[in-house]
Motif scaffolding. Structure first.
Motif, mmCIF file in Angstrom:
data_model
loop_
_atom_site.group_PDB
_atom_site.id
_atom_site.type_symbol
_atom_site.label_atom_id
_atom_site.label_comp_id
_atom_site.label_asym_id
_atom_site.label_seq_id
_atom_site.Cartn_x
_atom_site.Cartn_y
_atom_site.Cartn_z
ATOM 1 N N ARG A 1 0.821 -1.223 0.000
ATOM 2 C CA ARG A 1 0.000 0.000 0.000
ATOM 3 C C ARG A 1 0.856 1.275 0.000
ATOM 4 O O ARG A 1 0.789 2.097 0.925
ATOM 5 N N ASN A 50 2.086 4.972 -0.612
ATOM 6 C CA ASN A 50 1.462 6.276 -0.850
ATOM 7 C C ASN A 50 2.115 6.967 -2.039
ATOM 8 O O ASN A 50 1.438 7.522 -2.885
ATOM 9 N N ILE A 51 3.445 6.935 -2.063
ATOM 10 C CA ILE A 51 4.150 7.645 -3.131
ATOM 11 C C ILE A 51 5.143 6.709 -3.815
ATOM 12 O O ILE A 51 5.942 6.047 -3.156
ATOM 13 N N ARG A 104 -4.877 3.781 -4.539
ATOM 14 C CA ARG A 104 -4.115 4.332 -5.660
ATOM 15 C C ARG A 104 -2.989 5.223 -5.147
ATOM 16 O O ARG A 104 -3.247 6.263 -4.543
ATOM 17 N N TYR A 129 0.371 7.801 -5.405
ATOM 18 C CA TYR A 129 0.735 9.003 -6.163
ATOM 19 C C TYR A 129 2.013 8.668 -6.913
ATOM 20 O O TYR A 129 2.996 8.234 -6.304
ATOM 21 N N LEU A 156 5.217 9.710 -9.255
ATOM 22 C CA LEU A 156 6.090 10.793 -9.701
ATOM 23 C C LEU A 156 7.179 10.196 -10.574
ATOM 24 O O LEU A 156 7.651 9.090 -10.306
ATOM 25 N N GLU A 168 3.013 12.388 -12.117
ATOM 26 C CA GLU A 168 3.523 13.749 -12.111
ATOM 27 C C GLU A 168 4.948 13.727 -12.634
ATOM 28 O O GLU A 168 5.777 12.939 -12.152
ATOM 29 N N SER A 180 16.641 16.332 -7.924
ATOM 30 C CA SER A 180 16.959 17.687 -7.479
ATOM 31 C C SER A 180 15.679 18.530 -7.434
ATOM 32 O O SER A 180 14.893 18.530 -8.380
ATOM 33 N N GLY A 181 15.472 19.225 -6.314
ATOM 34 C CA GLY A 181 14.252 20.015 -6.138
ATOM 35 C C GLY A 181 13.221 19.271 -5.286
ATOM 36 O O GLY A 181 12.315 19.868 -4.728
ATOM 37 N N LEU A 182 13.377 17.933 -5.216
ATOM 38 C CA LEU A 182 12.425 17.137 -4.433
ATOM 39 C C LEU A 182 13.024 16.677 -3.102
ATOM 40 O O LEU A 182 12.303 16.256 -2.203
ATOM 41 N N ALA A 202 14.376 17.979 -0.475
ATOM 42 C CA ALA A 202 14.075 18.588 0.821
ATOM 43 C C ALA A 202 12.699 18.165 1.329
ATOM 44 O O ALA A 202 12.548 17.751 2.480
ATOM 45 N N ARG A 203 11.702 18.255 0.472
ATOM 46 C CA ARG A 203 10.323 18.055 0.916
ATOM 47 C C ARG A 203 9.835 16.609 0.773
ATOM 48 O O ARG A 203 8.864 16.219 1.410
ATOM 49 N N LEU A 204 10.479 15.840 -0.091
ATOM 50 C CA LEU A 204 10.028 14.466 -0.318
ATOM 51 C C LEU A 204 10.817 13.465 0.533
ATOM 52 O O LEU A 204 10.553 12.268 0.498
ATOM 53 N N LEU A 242 9.499 10.047 2.292
ATOM 54 C CA LEU A 242 8.090 9.849 1.917
ATOM 55 C C LEU A 242 7.882 8.825 0.805
ATOM 56 O O LEU A 242 6.754 8.440 0.523
#
Lengths: 122, 250
Positions: free
Chosen positions: B42, B44-45, B70, B72, B74, B98, B106-108, B110-112, B115
């Motif tokens: 299961r 999430n990302i 379902r 997400y 990327l 996405e 790069s760019g992901l 920090a926040r990803l 996760l």
């Protein structure tokens, strides 16, 4: 690009300390239906910067999200529908993401943000 | 009933984008073989690094998309043409991911961080001269530098950062990349691993490795670090005692 993705992206330019959130410049927004998936939304809610989502969705023309949210609101279907719409159904199709520190623009074309850096930014 | 994967006739193409080949098929076969576990996981990302034609991310979205759950999806690629092709391939299969035009993630980062529950990578693994790494266009799909490890060695620390506690990583490697050496290195970071698929083609011997975080491996890795430190400490200690000996004699 969906707003959940926007919530996960930060400016990656060398030397930038606070690259989040990227400011959204809207060229074109499109909406695409996504079936409600409450468990996913509940899992994601904990990882979100909710305030950033509220601001981003306003920029995209959607102002129905409550300013403040807490986990107990995830029991409300009305709130879940709004969250679903803001996070997953709104797409930035054309526009740009702007680094909050340097003002550098990352273009978004056909829904794809271009985060590639120039040599002097790496 | 076999689970659906992407259909070759629906894969879009471009002269500067790597077409699905033996390595792509091996990765998708490995995902399909592990499909029950993936569904039970299961996620999430899910993230693919280097989506190329979109064959792998479209297959993953189809394998996991039929369920009520379902994730997400990327996908990134450094080659803008590849993302255009990925986007067309996804559309032709009626699935969404996405897409982000970037180098690795790069760019992901920090926040990803922490996760990503499932990560799939078919990296540029072909041993080449170092200067070919990161060239524009299709070269970026295969040029892997010395031992084909230059890009793999950049991707693994990013994977370590992005994977969640229950995160899984599937990565394509070649014998020349030293897959068992990779497993040993990842063990030091607390990952258990298994070669889930091995396939020899006319040109290469492919290994699909699955990595996952293992609390025991992490414990062992930490203990190994600690005993190293303790070892150093002892060395200093014995040096000090020898010194004090010297002073005593004086």
């Amino acid at each position: 690009m969906r707003l959940l993705t926007h919530n996960m992206l930060a400016s990656n330019i060398k030397g930038v300390a606070n690259g989040f959130p990227l400011k959204i410049e809207v060229g074109q927004v499109v909406e695409k239906h996504v079936d409600l998936n409450p468990e996913f939304l509940k899992n994601m809610f904990a990882k979100l910067d909710y305030k950033v989502l509220v601001e981003a969705s306003k920029t995209m023309g959607y102002a129905d999200l409550p300013e403040q949210a807490e986990p107990s609101m995830l029991e409300s279907e009305d709130f879940l529908r709004k969250l679903n719409h803001a996070l997953l159904e709104l797409h930035l199709e054309e526009g740009a993401l702007v680094c909050p520190e340097t003002g550098r623009k990352f273009p978004v074309n056909k829904g794809i943000p271009n985060m590639l850096l120039h040599e002097d930014e790496v | 009933m076999p689970h659906k994967i992407a259909q070759i006739r629906l894969i879009s193409s471009h002269p500067e984008v790597y077409e699905p080949c033996d390595d792509s098929f091996a990765l998708v076969d490995a995902l399909q073989a592990d499909c029950k576990n993936l569904i039970g996981h299961r996620p999430n990302i899910c993230l693919e690094i280097g989506s190329g034609s979109g064959y792998v991310i479209a297959s993953l979205a189809l394998l996991l998309g039929g369920e009520a759950w379902r994730p997400y999806f990327l996908a990134t690629d450094i080659n803008p043409h590849a993302l255009k092709v990925t986007s067309e391939t996804l559309k032709a299969h009626g699935v969404h991911a996405e897409l982000i035009n970037t180098n690795i993630a790069s760019g992901l980062e920090a926040r990803l961080a922490g996760l990503v529950d499932v990560m799939v990578v078919n990296p540029p693994y072909v041993p080449t001269p170092e200067e070919e790494v990161g060239c524009e266009g299709i070269t970026s799909a295969w040029a892997g530098g010395e031992n084909g490890r230059t890009v793999i060695d950049k991707i693994l620390p990013v994977a370590d950062k992005l994977l969640s506690d229950k995160g899984w990583l599937y990565i394509v490697t070649l014998t020349a990349n030293n897959p068992s050496g990779l497993c040993i290195e990842m063990k030091k970071k607390g990952y258990e691993s298994r070669i889930v698929l091995q396939r020899s083609t006319e040109e290469e011997s492919l290994h699909i490795i699955k990595f996952w975080r293992d609390p025991e491996a992490l414990l062992e890795a930490n203990e190994a670090k600690m005993s190293n430190k303790a070892g150093n400490g002892n060395a200093i200690g014995s040096l000090l005692s020898q010194l004090s000996h010297v002073f005593m004699e004086k």
